[in-house]
Design a protein around this motif. Structure first.
Motif, PDB file in Angstrom:
ATOM      1  N   ARG A  42      13.921  47.421  29.732  1.00 16.25           N
ATOM      2  CA  ARG A  42      14.837  46.462  30.361  1.00 16.25           C
ATOM      3  C   ARG A  42      16.134  47.132  30.836  1.00 16.25           C
ATOM      4  O   ARG A  42      16.823  46.614  31.711  1.00 16.25           O
ATOM      5  CB  ARG A  42      15.151  45.355  29.357  1.00 16.25           C
ATOM      6  N   MET A  43      16.484  48.296  30.308  1.00 17.89           N
ATOM      7  CA  MET A  43      17.735  48.965  30.634  1.00 17.89           C
ATOM      8  C   MET A  43      17.589  50.009  31.742  1.00 17.89           C
ATOM      9  O   MET A  43      18.576  50.506  32.248  1.00 17.89           O
ATOM     10  CB  MET A  43      18.300  49.687  29.391  1.00 17.89           C
ATOM     11  N   ARG A  44      16.387  50.350  32.092  1.00 17.48           N
ATOM     12  CA  ARG A  44      16.172  51.461  33.024  1.00 17.48           C
ATOM     13  C   ARG A  44      16.749  51.220  34.409  1.00 17.48           C
ATOM     14  O   ARG A  44      17.310  52.133  35.003  1.00 17.48           O
ATOM     15  CB  ARG A  44      14.686  51.779  33.118  1.00 17.48           C
ATOM     16  N   LEU A  45      16.623  50.021  34.927  1.00 14.58           N
ATOM     17  CA  LEU A  45      17.004  49.770  36.314  1.00 14.58           C
ATOM     18  C   LEU A  45      18.306  49.012  36.498  1.00 14.58           C
ATOM     19  O   LEU A  45      18.860  48.986  37.587  1.00 14.58           O
ATOM     20  CB  LEU A  45      15.879  49.018  37.038  1.00 14.58           C
ATOM     21  N   SER A  46      18.802  48.381  35.437  1.00  8.75           N
ATOM     22  CA  SER A  46      20.012  47.587  35.601  1.00  8.75           C
ATOM     23  C   SER A  46      20.729  47.398  34.263  1.00  8.75           C
ATOM     24  O   SER A  46      20.122  46.939  33.305  1.00  8.75           O
ATOM     25  CB  SER A  46      19.643  46.221  36.183  1.00  8.75           C
ATOM     26  N   TRP A  47      22.001  47.758  34.251  1.00  6.22           N
ATOM     27  CA  TRP A  47      22.815  47.554  33.061  1.00  6.22           C
ATOM     28  C   TRP A  47      23.771  46.395  33.285  1.00  6.22           C
ATOM     29  O   TRP A  47      24.343  46.247  34.358  1.00  6.22           O
ATOM     30  CB  TRP A  47      23.660  48.786  32.761  1.00  6.22           C
ATOM     31  N   LYS A  48      23.958  45.621  32.239  1.00  6.60           N
ATOM     32  CA  LYS A  48      25.001  44.600  32.224  1.00  6.60           C
ATOM     33  C   LYS A  48      25.953  45.003  31.109  1.00  6.60           C
ATOM     34  O   LYS A  48      25.607  44.937  29.927  1.00  6.60           O
ATOM     35  CB  LYS A  48      24.410  43.223  31.954  1.00  6.60           C
ATOM     36  N   LEU A  49      27.139  45.443  31.478  1.00  9.02           N
ATOM     37  CA  LEU A  49      28.119  45.863  30.479  1.00  9.02           C
ATOM     38  C   LEU A  49      28.796  44.641  29.871  1.00  9.02           C
ATOM     39  O   LEU A  49      29.185  43.715  30.589  1.00  9.02           O
ATOM     40  CB  LEU A  49      29.174  46.772  31.104  1.00  9.02           C
ATOM     41  N   GLU A  50      28.911  44.660  28.564  1.00 14.86           N
ATOM     42  CA  GLU A  50      29.598  43.599  27.847  1.00 14.86           C
ATOM     43  C   GLU A  50      30.670  44.220  26.966  1.00 14.86           C
ATOM     44  O   GLU A  50      30.543  45.359  26.516  1.00 14.86           O
ATOM     45  CB  GLU A  50      28.599  42.810  26.998  1.00 14.86           C
ATOM     46  N   ARG A  51      31.715  43.459  26.728  1.00 12.49           N
ATOM     47  CA  ARG A  51      32.799  43.930  25.858  1.00 12.49           C
ATOM     48  C   ARG A  51      32.221  44.259  24.493  1.00 12.49           C
ATOM     49  O   ARG A  51      31.374  43.553  23.962  1.00 12.49           O
ATOM     50  CB  ARG A  51      33.877  42.850  25.730  1.00 12.49           C
ATOM     51  N   GLU A  75      26.688  44.124  12.635  1.00  9.69           N
ATOM     52  CA  GLU A  75      26.968  42.814  13.214  1.00  9.69           C
ATOM     53  C   GLU A  75      27.890  43.019  14.412  1.00  9.69           C
ATOM     54  O   GLU A  75      29.100  42.937  14.315  1.00  9.69           O
ATOM     55  CB  GLU A  75      27.638  41.924  12.175  1.00  9.69           C
ATOM     56  N   VAL A  76      27.306  43.301  15.555  1.00  8.00           N
ATOM     57  CA  VAL A  76      28.066  43.585  16.761  1.00  8.00           C
ATOM     58  C   VAL A  76      28.262  42.309  17.556  1.00  8.00           C
ATOM     59  O   VAL A  76      27.325  41.561  17.798  1.00  8.00           O
ATOM     60  CB  VAL A  76      27.338  44.643  17.628  1.00  8.00           C
ATOM     61  N   ASP A  77      29.502  42.076  17.982  1.00  4.19           N
ATOM     62  CA  ASP A  77      29.813  40.927  18.809  1.00  4.19           C
ATOM     63  C   ASP A  77      29.896  41.393  20.257  1.00  4.19           C
ATOM     64  O   ASP A  77      30.735  42.206  20.592  1.00  4.19           O
ATOM     65  CB  ASP A  77      31.161  40.339  18.362  1.00  4.19           C
ATOM     66  N   THR A  78      29.013  40.905  21.107  1.00  2.33           N
ATOM     67  CA  THR A  78      29.022  41.294  22.518  1.00  2.33           C
ATOM     68  C   THR A  78      29.423  40.139  23.421  1.00  2.33           C
ATOM     69  O   THR A  78      29.095  40.121  24.596  1.00  2.33           O
ATOM     70  CB  THR A  78      27.647  41.840  22.954  1.00  2.33           C
ATOM     71  N   ASN A  79      30.130  39.164  22.904  1.00  2.05           N
ATOM     72  CA  ASN A  79      30.586  38.058  23.741  1.00  2.05           C
ATOM     73  C   ASN A  79      31.790  38.504  24.548  1.00  2.05           C
ATOM     74  O   ASN A  79      32.715  39.098  24.011  1.00  2.05           O
ATOM     75  CB  ASN A  79      30.972  36.848  22.883  1.00  2.05           C
TER      76      ASN A  79
END
Length: 171
Positions: free
Chosen positions: A149-158, A166-170
């Motif tokens: 899913r990451m090969r062609l398009s990245w969506k960067l999140e904070r 316990e990572v918060d990616t909101n």
């Protein structure tokens, strides 16, 4: 007819014996944003050789209008060992901190490695503490760049950390 010409300037920083890679830097447009991508361990990529992970990192950063990629890792051993020798790891830390200071974005791309490895989790915690002054630059892609899913398009999140598990990616 249209001809595209480009030059990619490459810098690879290794230990004297080339058993550790501390930095792989590729620059194709010095006037655009710079990104540091933090993963788990280096590949065989160097000044000329490009592995699949490096290719996907470069392709995605190019699509997102970055002009430089600085690839660094939690562990520096090219053979995949999770060595934590003081001298070697001090050099790795120095490269990571120098890169963090130079770039516009720090992209966490270590994927889910810390979910199953205590050694990786310990290194994640160590580097997140050391990178504390750069938290405003930190973003995450959620998976390793090789994940389909990451090969062609990245969506960067904070990226903000409650704890490594316990990572918060909101945003």
């Amino acid at each position: 007819m249209v001809t595209d010409k480009s030059v990619v300037k490459t810098e690879a920083v290794f230990s004297e014996d080339r058993k550790h890679r501390y930095l792989l830097r590729k620059e194709w447009d010095k006037n655009k944003k710079k990104a540091m991508v933090l993963m788990v361990g280096p590949s065989y990529a160097d000044g000329m050789l490009v592995d699949p992970t490096t290719m996907y990192v470069l392709n995605n950063l190019y699509r997102m209008d970055f002009g430089t990629a600085e690839i660094v890792n939690l562990f520096s051993a090219v053979d995949g060992r999770k060595s934590m020798k003081d001298e070697v790891e001090q050099k790795n830390l120095e490269q990571i901190l120098a890169s963090a200071a130079r770039v516009d974005a720090i992209i966490i791309a270590w994927g889910k490695a810390g979910d199953t490895s205590k050694a990786v989790q310990k290194r994640q915690e160590y580097f997140l503490e050391k990178l504390g002054e750069f938290t405003d630059k930190m973003q995450v892609i959620g998976f390793h760049p090789l994940f389909p899913r990451m090969r062609l398009s990245w969506k960067l999140e904070r990226f903000s950390v409650k704890s490594v598990t316990e990572v918060d990616t909101n945003p």
